[in-house]
Design a protein around this motif. Structure first.
Motif, PDB file in Angstrom:
ATOM      1  N   TRP A   1      -2.286  -0.132  -6.662  1.00 52.73           N
ATOM      2  CA  TRP A   1      -3.032   0.750  -5.780  1.00 52.73           C
ATOM      3  C   TRP A   1      -3.243   2.100  -6.461  1.00 52.73           C
ATOM      4  O   TRP A   1      -2.349   2.609  -7.130  1.00 52.73           O
ATOM      5  CB  TRP A   1      -2.291   0.966  -4.465  1.00 52.73           C
TER       6      TRP A   1
ATOM      7  N   VAL B   1      -7.558 -12.281  -4.880  1.00 55.00           N
ATOM      8  CA  VAL B   1      -6.732 -11.193  -4.357  1.00 55.00           C
ATOM      9  C   VAL B   1      -6.856 -11.210  -2.846  1.00 55.00           C
ATOM     10  O   VAL B   1      -7.971 -11.248  -2.298  1.00 55.00           O
ATOM     11  CB  VAL B   1      -7.169  -9.828  -4.922  1.00 55.00           C
ATOM     12  N   ARG B   2      -5.726 -11.184  -2.163  1.00 57.40           N
ATOM     13  CA  ARG B   2      -5.710 -11.237  -0.699  1.00 57.40           C
ATOM     14  C   ARG B   2      -4.996 -10.006  -0.152  1.00 57.40           C
ATOM     15  O   ARG B   2      -3.972  -9.580  -0.703  1.00 57.40           O
ATOM     16  CB  ARG B   2      -5.026 -12.516  -0.216  1.00 57.40           C
ATOM     17  N   LEU B   3      -5.525  -9.467   0.918  1.00 50.85           N
ATOM     18  CA  LEU B   3      -4.930  -8.308   1.580  1.00 50.85           C
ATOM     19  C   LEU B   3      -4.414  -8.741   2.947  1.00 50.85           C
ATOM     20  O   LEU B   3      -5.159  -9.310   3.752  1.00 50.85           O
ATOM     21  CB  LEU B   3      -5.968  -7.194   1.729  1.00 50.85           C
TER      22      LEU B   3
ATOM     23  N   GLU C   1     -10.340 -10.828   1.393  1.00 47.22           N
ATOM     24  CA  GLU C   1     -10.091 -11.666   0.210  1.00 47.22           C
ATOM     25  C   GLU C   1     -11.210 -11.444  -0.798  1.00 47.22           C
ATOM     26  O   GLU C   1     -12.380 -11.325  -0.433  1.00 47.22           O
ATOM     27  CB  GLU C   1     -10.021 -13.139   0.626  1.00 47.22           C
TER      28      GLU C   1
ATOM     29  N   HIS D   1       0.848  -1.183   0.000  1.00 47.55           N
ATOM     30  CA  HIS D   1       0.000   0.000   0.000  1.00 47.55           C
ATOM     31  C   HIS D   1       0.890   1.242   0.000  1.00 47.55           C
ATOM     32  O   HIS D   1       1.904   1.292   0.696  1.00 47.55           O
ATOM     33  CB  HIS D   1      -0.918  -0.009   1.227  1.00 47.55           C
TER      34      HIS D   1
ATOM     35  N   ALA E   1      -0.952  -6.427  -0.712  1.00 50.07           N
ATOM     36  CA  ALA E   1      -1.935  -7.136  -1.533  1.00 50.07           C
ATOM     37  C   ALA E   1      -1.223  -8.148  -2.424  1.00 50.07           C
ATOM     38  O   ALA E   1      -0.157  -7.857  -2.975  1.00 50.07           O
ATOM     39  CB  ALA E   1      -2.721  -6.153  -2.396  1.00 50.07           C
TER      40      ALA E   1
ATOM     41  N   LEU F   1      -7.969  -0.568  -4.916  1.00 50.07           N
ATOM     42  CA  LEU F   1      -6.944  -1.441  -5.485  1.00 50.07           C
ATOM     43  C   LEU F   1      -7.432  -1.934  -6.836  1.00 50.07           C
ATOM     44  O   LEU F   1      -8.517  -2.505  -6.947  1.00 50.07           O
ATOM     45  CB  LEU F   1      -6.674  -2.620  -4.553  1.00 50.07           C
TER      46      LEU F   1
ATOM     47  N   ARG G   1     -10.681  -1.682  -0.163  1.00 52.30           N
ATOM     48  CA  ARG G   1     -10.096  -2.495   0.918  1.00 52.30           C
ATOM     49  C   ARG G   1     -11.034  -2.622   2.119  1.00 52.30           C
ATOM     50  O   ARG G   1     -10.813  -3.475   2.977  1.00 52.30           O
ATOM     51  CB  ARG G   1      -8.766  -1.907   1.362  1.00 52.30           C
TER      52      ARG G   1
END
Length: 471
Positions: A348, A322-324, A336, A306, A314, A356, A370
């Motif tokens: 970003w 996509v996973r944060l 997710e 970020h 991310a 994102l 997010r």
């Protein structure tokens, strides 16, 4: 791109900001002893890469490895009668490695050079300098017989571009990331290139050093480590032992190809890498050491820190998710999202930091919040995989998408209006159609046309008027 009788691929590129490089880069100068030491080191790597368990004729049991001196007859180096000082540096059996390039320490030692001090070519000294008004364009290149990184100097004043110097790599480059953090002197800034390759090791090169033969740092196993490990496995198999296989969470680093890299510009000691071994690793460059491993259910090919919250990372994987992650929390994963295909690129929005952007091989760009589970919007942007994204730092909402359908497209994501497309169908079929456009869009306030430098070619896809919404 064809090159001579073979082919050449450009799998990755990246930019170096203006003013980040030394005006006069340092040059490597090796003495005769250092050259011979380099030869010995490379010879050892070649020998360990061979099957050391082969048997000699007439001997029983495990094979005996021949010494480097015996293999290359280095003991007779100084007593050769046919040449002068340094001539044996090109000895047969040295292969096509780096040592074979170092014939003589200087022109004075080379009997084949009759003009010892030739006059400098026109503009040679000027071309070696890197001005504060010039960018560096780093090009990862893979040819038939070797891989390299080319450091190009690019001036946006006259669109002049030339290759300043080249770095030879040990494997096919897949990802590159620039950073100004100096692992040797953390309090100082430099210009360094981090390279992820088909091999698990991550190499760090000093871009202010010309003709460097080795990286200043390797994260994870080096080429020599891999060769020794392969030899041990081969010996174990011949003795009847089993092979447990590669683990995705080895303590020493990745165990498969490195597909993506991201440097944290706020916490400058942090570097993230993702791999085909289904893990993401966070590296402390002061160590250097791996301080956190984030396992995934599938291969991970892209990741982004970020821009303002340095603990948020991310990731995008082959499973279409996509996973944060919060890298300092006890429960790392915070959110997710499931997308319509393999995640190709993440970006970003620096002007809307909660958003994102994610592109997929399902031809779609997704804008994710997010703080929400559903997408803000989706753009069916292309007819094939969207391999890269770029946002303008000068014109809010200007998004560039690049695809393997032979086009790049420009979008105003503030009003979701498609602006213009440029066709690249003239590229040869064996070349990646659109190389990455990462981190660079020409500032529209300083030019009369939108010009983006792509694959060492210039295009002018559209004209620009005083009204930024008029194309």
């Amino acid at each position: 791109m064809a090159s001579g009788g073979g082919s050449s691929l450009v799998p990755c590129v990246c930019w170096v900001p203006k003013g980040a490089s030394k005006e006069n880069p340092d040059k490597v100068e090796l003495s005769q002893e250092e050259l011979q030491e380099l030869m010995m080191k490379e010879a050892q790597e070649q020998m360990r890469g061979l099957d050391v368990s082969q048997k000699k004729e007439g001997e029983e049991g495990a094979g005996v490895e021949r010494s480097v001196e015996e293999e290359y007859n280095l003991s007779q180096y100084s007593s050769d009668e046919s040449g002068g000082e340094g001539e044996k540096m090109t000895g047969a059996g040295m292969g096509n490695g780096l040592a074979g390039l170092a014939y003589f320490a200087s022109n004075d030692s080379d009997p084949y050079i009759t003009l010892k001090n030739p006059p400098p070519e026109d503009n040679e000294e000027d071309d070696f300098k890197i001005l504060s008004t010039e960018n560096l364009l780093i090009v990862g290149r893979a040819d038939d017989e070797f891989s390299s990184v080319e450091v190009h100097v690019f001036s946006d004043d006259d669109f002049h571009c030339y290759c300043h110097h080249e770095i030879l790599l040990t494997s096919f480059p897949l990802a590159m990331e620039w950073m100004d953090f100096d692992p040797g002197e953390p309090d100082k800034k430099g210009s360094y290139l981090v390279v992820g390759m088909m091999t698990p090791g991550i190499e760090v090169w000093d871009l202010d050093l010309v003709d460097g033969l080795e990286p200043i740092l390797t994260l994870g196993p080096s080429t020599l480590d891999l060769a020794m490990k392969s030899s041990r496995k081969s010996k174990k198999k011949k003795k009847g032992g089993g092979d447990s296989g590669a683990s995705g969470d080895s303590g020493e680093g990745h165990s498969d190809a490195v597909l993506g890299l991201a440097w944290n510009s706020i916490v400058r000691t942090a570097l993230a890498s993702c791999s085909a071994d289904k893990t993401v690793r966070i590296w402390d460059m002061c160590g250097p050491k791996c301080v956190l491993t984030l396992p995934h259910p599938d291969k991970v090919q892209c990741l982004q820190w970020h821009p303002y919250d340095p603990q948020l990372l991310a990731t995008g994987a082959y499973d279409g998710r996509v996973r944060l992650f919060n890298c300092v929390a006890s429960q790392n994963k915070t959110r997710e999202w499931k997308l319509d295909g393999e995640v190709e690129r993440l970006l970003w929005n620096h002007l809307k930091p909660d958003h994102l952007l994610a592109s997929t091989d399902g031809h779609t760009v997704h804008c994710l919040d997010r703080n929400a589970d559903s997408a803000v919007f989706q753009i069916h942007a292309h007819t094939d995989a969207i391999c890269d994204l770029s946002l303008s730092c000068y014109m809010p909402g200007l998004l560039v998408t690049a695809s393997t359908d032979d086009t790049i497209k420009f979008w105003d994501i503030q009003v979701l209006v498609f602006a213009v497309t440029s066709n690249f169908s003239s590229y040869p079929p064996h070349v990646p159609k659109i190389p990455p456009l990462r981190k660079y869009v020409e500032p529209l306030s300083k030019c009369t046309s939108l010009s983006i430098y792509i694959h060492l070619r210039m295009i002018n896809p559209c004209s620009y008027s005083a009204d930024p919404c008029t194309w």
